[in-house]
Design an enzyme around this catalytic site. Structure first.
Site, PDB file in Angstrom:
ATOM      1  N   ARG A  35     -26.814   4.067  32.255  1.00 35.66           N
ATOM      2  CA  ARG A  35     -26.776   4.882  33.482  1.00 35.66           C
ATOM      3  C   ARG A  35     -27.985   4.792  34.394  1.00 35.66           C
ATOM      4  O   ARG A  35     -28.001   5.452  35.438  1.00 35.66           O
ATOM      5  CB  ARG A  35     -26.511   6.350  33.101  1.00 35.66           C
ATOM      6  CG  ARG A  35     -25.122   6.512  32.521  1.00 35.66           C
ATOM      7  CD  ARG A  35     -24.791   7.912  32.080  1.00 35.66           C
ATOM      8  NE  ARG A  35     -23.463   7.933  31.485  1.00 35.66           N
ATOM      9  CZ  ARG A  35     -23.187   7.577  30.242  1.00 35.66           C
ATOM     10  NH1 ARG A  35     -24.160   7.195  29.442  1.00 35.66           N
ATOM     11  NH2 ARG A  35     -21.947   7.603  29.778  1.00 35.66           N
ATOM     12  N   HIS A 122     -23.434   5.673  16.676  1.00 36.79           N
ATOM     13  CA  HIS A 122     -22.440   4.812  17.335  1.00 36.79           C
ATOM     14  C   HIS A 122     -22.334   3.433  16.694  1.00 36.79           C
ATOM     15  O   HIS A 122     -21.813   2.505  17.307  1.00 36.79           O
ATOM     16  CB  HIS A 122     -22.768   4.704  18.834  1.00 36.79           C
ATOM     17  CG  HIS A 122     -22.620   6.007  19.561  1.00 36.79           C
ATOM     18  ND1 HIS A 122     -23.198   6.280  20.769  1.00 36.79           N
ATOM     19  CD2 HIS A 122     -21.927   7.141  19.225  1.00 36.79           C
ATOM     20  CE1 HIS A 122     -22.881   7.525  21.146  1.00 36.79           C
ATOM     21  NE2 HIS A 122     -22.131   8.055  20.219  1.00 36.79           N
ATOM     22  N   CYS A 130     -13.468  -7.389   9.396  1.00 37.88           N
ATOM     23  CA  CYS A 130     -12.126  -7.882   9.669  1.00 37.88           C
ATOM     24  C   CYS A 130     -11.181  -6.675   9.668  1.00 37.88           C
ATOM     25  O   CYS A 130     -11.214  -5.862   8.740  1.00 37.88           O
ATOM     26  CB  CYS A 130     -11.696  -8.882   8.600  1.00 37.88           C
ATOM     27  SG  CYS A 130      -9.939  -9.271   8.723  1.00 37.88           S
TER      28      CYS A 130
HETATM   29  P1  CNA Z   1     -27.685   6.229  29.147  1.00 35.13           P
HETATM   30  O1  CNA Z   1     -26.627   7.196  29.520  1.00 35.13           O
HETATM   31  O2  CNA Z   1     -27.692   4.903  29.796  1.00 35.13           O
HETATM   32  O3  CNA Z   1     -29.076   6.982  29.466  1.00 35.13           O
HETATM   33  C1  CNA Z   1     -30.324   6.361  29.276  1.00 35.13           C
HETATM   34  C2  CNA Z   1     -31.402   7.319  29.768  1.00 35.13           C
HETATM   35  O4  CNA Z   1     -32.652   6.740  29.447  1.00 35.13           O
HETATM   36  C3  CNA Z   1     -31.374   7.574  31.265  1.00 35.13           C
HETATM   37  O5  CNA Z   1     -31.359   8.967  31.500  1.00 35.13           O
HETATM   38  C4  CNA Z   1     -32.660   6.922  31.779  1.00 35.13           C
HETATM   39  O6  CNA Z   1     -33.269   7.678  32.816  1.00 35.13           O
HETATM   40  C5  CNA Z   1     -33.533   6.913  30.553  1.00 35.13           C
HETATM   41  N1  CNA Z   1     -34.463   5.785  30.491  1.00 35.13           N
HETATM   42  C6  CNA Z   1     -34.222   4.478  30.770  1.00 35.13           C
HETATM   43  N2  CNA Z   1     -35.306   3.721  30.511  1.00 35.13           N
HETATM   44  C7  CNA Z   1     -36.270   4.590  30.091  1.00 35.13           C
HETATM   45  C8  CNA Z   1     -37.620   4.423  29.692  1.00 35.13           C
HETATM   46  N3  CNA Z   1     -38.212   3.221  29.672  1.00 35.13           N
HETATM   47  N4  CNA Z   1     -38.329   5.523  29.315  1.00 35.13           N
HETATM   48  C9  CNA Z   1     -37.749   6.765  29.347  1.00 35.13           C
HETATM   49  N5  CNA Z   1     -36.467   6.971  29.708  1.00 35.13           N
HETATM   50  C10 CNA Z   1     -35.737   5.906  30.069  1.00 35.13           C
HETATM   51  O7  CNA Z   1     -27.741   5.985  27.571  1.00 35.13           O
HETATM   52  P2  CNA Z   1     -27.468   7.026  26.385  1.00 35.13           P
HETATM   53  O8  CNA Z   1     -28.067   6.433  25.181  1.00 35.13           O
HETATM   54  O9  CNA Z   1     -27.807   8.397  26.751  1.00 35.13           O
HETATM   55  O10 CNA Z   1     -25.868   6.968  26.289  1.00 35.13           O
HETATM   56  C11 CNA Z   1     -25.273   6.772  25.121  1.00 35.13           C
HETATM   57  C12 CNA Z   1     -24.562   5.432  25.011  1.00 35.13           C
HETATM   58  C13 CNA Z   1     -25.325   4.260  25.531  1.00 35.13           C
HETATM   59  C14 CNA Z   1     -24.377   5.145  23.566  1.00 35.13           C
HETATM   60  O11 CNA Z   1     -23.016   5.091  23.279  1.00 35.13           O
HETATM   61  C15 CNA Z   1     -25.003   3.782  23.289  1.00 35.13           C
HETATM   62  O12 CNA Z   1     -24.299   3.069  22.324  1.00 35.13           O
HETATM   63  C16 CNA Z   1     -25.013   3.108  24.598  1.00 35.13           C
HETATM   64  N6  CNA Z   1     -25.956   1.995  24.796  1.00 35.13           N
HETATM   65  C17 CNA Z   1     -26.792   1.575  23.806  1.00 35.13           C
HETATM   66  C18 CNA Z   1     -27.678   0.545  24.033  1.00 35.13           C
HETATM   67  C19 CNA Z   1     -28.601   0.111  22.923  1.00 35.13           C
HETATM   68  O13 CNA Z   1     -28.225   0.167  21.765  1.00 35.13           O
HETATM   69  N7  CNA Z   1     -29.823  -0.296  23.253  1.00 35.13           N
HETATM   70  C20 CNA Z   1     -27.709  -0.082  25.279  1.00 35.13           C
HETATM   71  C21 CNA Z   1     -26.820   0.363  26.277  1.00 35.13           C
HETATM   72  C22 CNA Z   1     -25.965   1.420  26.025  1.00 35.13           C
END
Ligand code: CNA
Length: 243
Positions: A35, A122, A130
């Site tokens: 997001r 998650h 499989c």
């Molecule tokens: P999200 O909804 O994308 O939120 C991420 C949050 O992190 C946002 O509010 C940003 O402002 C904040 N953010 C981004 N970079 C930084 C930083 N460097 N320092 C501080 N804050 C930061 O992701 P959520 O995890 O809240 O949503 C859950 C989903 C995302 C889950 O189902 C995950 O599986 C899924 N996801 C996971 C990954 C991963 O495993 N790395 C990557 C992308 C999505």
């Protein structure tokens, strides 16, 4: 006292800590979150189908080729390494704290950093099964350029919780139990809009709930301390304060 002083003081006075993490923790490792402005949900995608729809169970079953093409190009980063924040939370264990990581991330970076007690709400891109015979496949054992199939002919599915799928009951119970019983809850790098995961932090009823996130979250008003900044900067400042 600065916010960082307060944070350091809270960590020092806590024996058991839960780190509740999200995709924002891994953006500094080169993995986009969902997001943020440059997150996966805001990227220009080739197809008009929304990412939320592509990474759903029914889409996986109907269109595995399109699912895997999106999944491998946008969600799997086999070369990613833990960053200073993952390492910082792993090091809390070395300081003698009891640390439980409850993560929404699927990237395995907490474990790579050395955290030993990680609940993956998650799932993980590292594990695959499989759907016909249940045989386990490591990420490195499956084709990442085509739809992966098992020796038995069944389609292989990542052990990742897709939209329309439920969390594992055992993970829910372990996460809630650790959050209920910890001294301090550090929520980091998550927008706290994905349910049911986000709701678990309500089980924390003490006075050291800390939210560390670049942007605001719906839970900010519940927290005892909120810092809106890059987690990299926050960790650097904590270290400067000689935790
Ligand atoms: P999200 O909804 O994308 O939120 C991420 C949050 O992190 C946002 O509010 C940003 O402002 C904040 N953010 C981004 N970079 C930084 C930083 N460097 N320092 C501080 N804050 C930061 O992701 P959520 O995890 O809240 O949503 C859950 C989903 C995302 C889950 O189902 C995950 O599986 C899924 N996801 C996971 C990954 C991963 O495993 N790395 C990557 C992308 C999505």
């Amino acid at each position: 006292m600065t916010e960082i002083d307060v944070l350091v003081q809270m960590i020092r006075s806590s024996q058991s800590i839960v780190v509740f993490s999200g995709a924002g923790l891994s953006t500094n490792s080169g993995i986009p979150d969902f997001r943020s402005a440059d997150g996966i949900y805001n990227q220009k995608l080739k197809s008009k189908i929304l990412p939320e729809e592509i990474i759903s169970h029914s889409f996986f079953i109907k269109y595995p080729k399109d699912f895997y093409s999106f999944y491998f190009s946008k969600m799997v980063y086999p070369e990613a390494k833990p960053n200073e924040a993952h390492l910082f939370f792993a090091d809390l264990e070395k300081m003698g704290k009891k640390v439980t990581v409850v993560t929404q991330n699927i990237d395995n970076l907490h474990q790579m950093a050395g955290s030993t007690n990680v609940i993956e709400l998650h799932g993980s891109v590292m594990r695959n099964y499989c759907m016909k015979c249940g045989k386990y496949y490591d990420l490195k054992d499956i084709s990442t350029s085509n739809v992966p199939y098992c020796d038995c002919g069944g389609i292989i599915k990542p052990d990742v919780v897709l939209y329309e799928e439920g969390l594992k009951q055992r993970d829910i119970e372990r996460a809630i139990e650790s959050i209920e019983n910890c001294d301090m809850l550090i929520v980091v790098g998550t927008s706290l809009v994905v349910y049911p995961a986000a709701s678990f932090i309500r089980f924390y009823q003490k006075n050291k709930l800390v939210l560390l996130n670049k942007s605001e979250t719906p839970y900010d008003s519940m927290a005892d301390l909120v810092i809106h900044d890059d987690i990299k900067k926050i960790v650097e400042e904590i270290k400067r304060n000689k935790l």
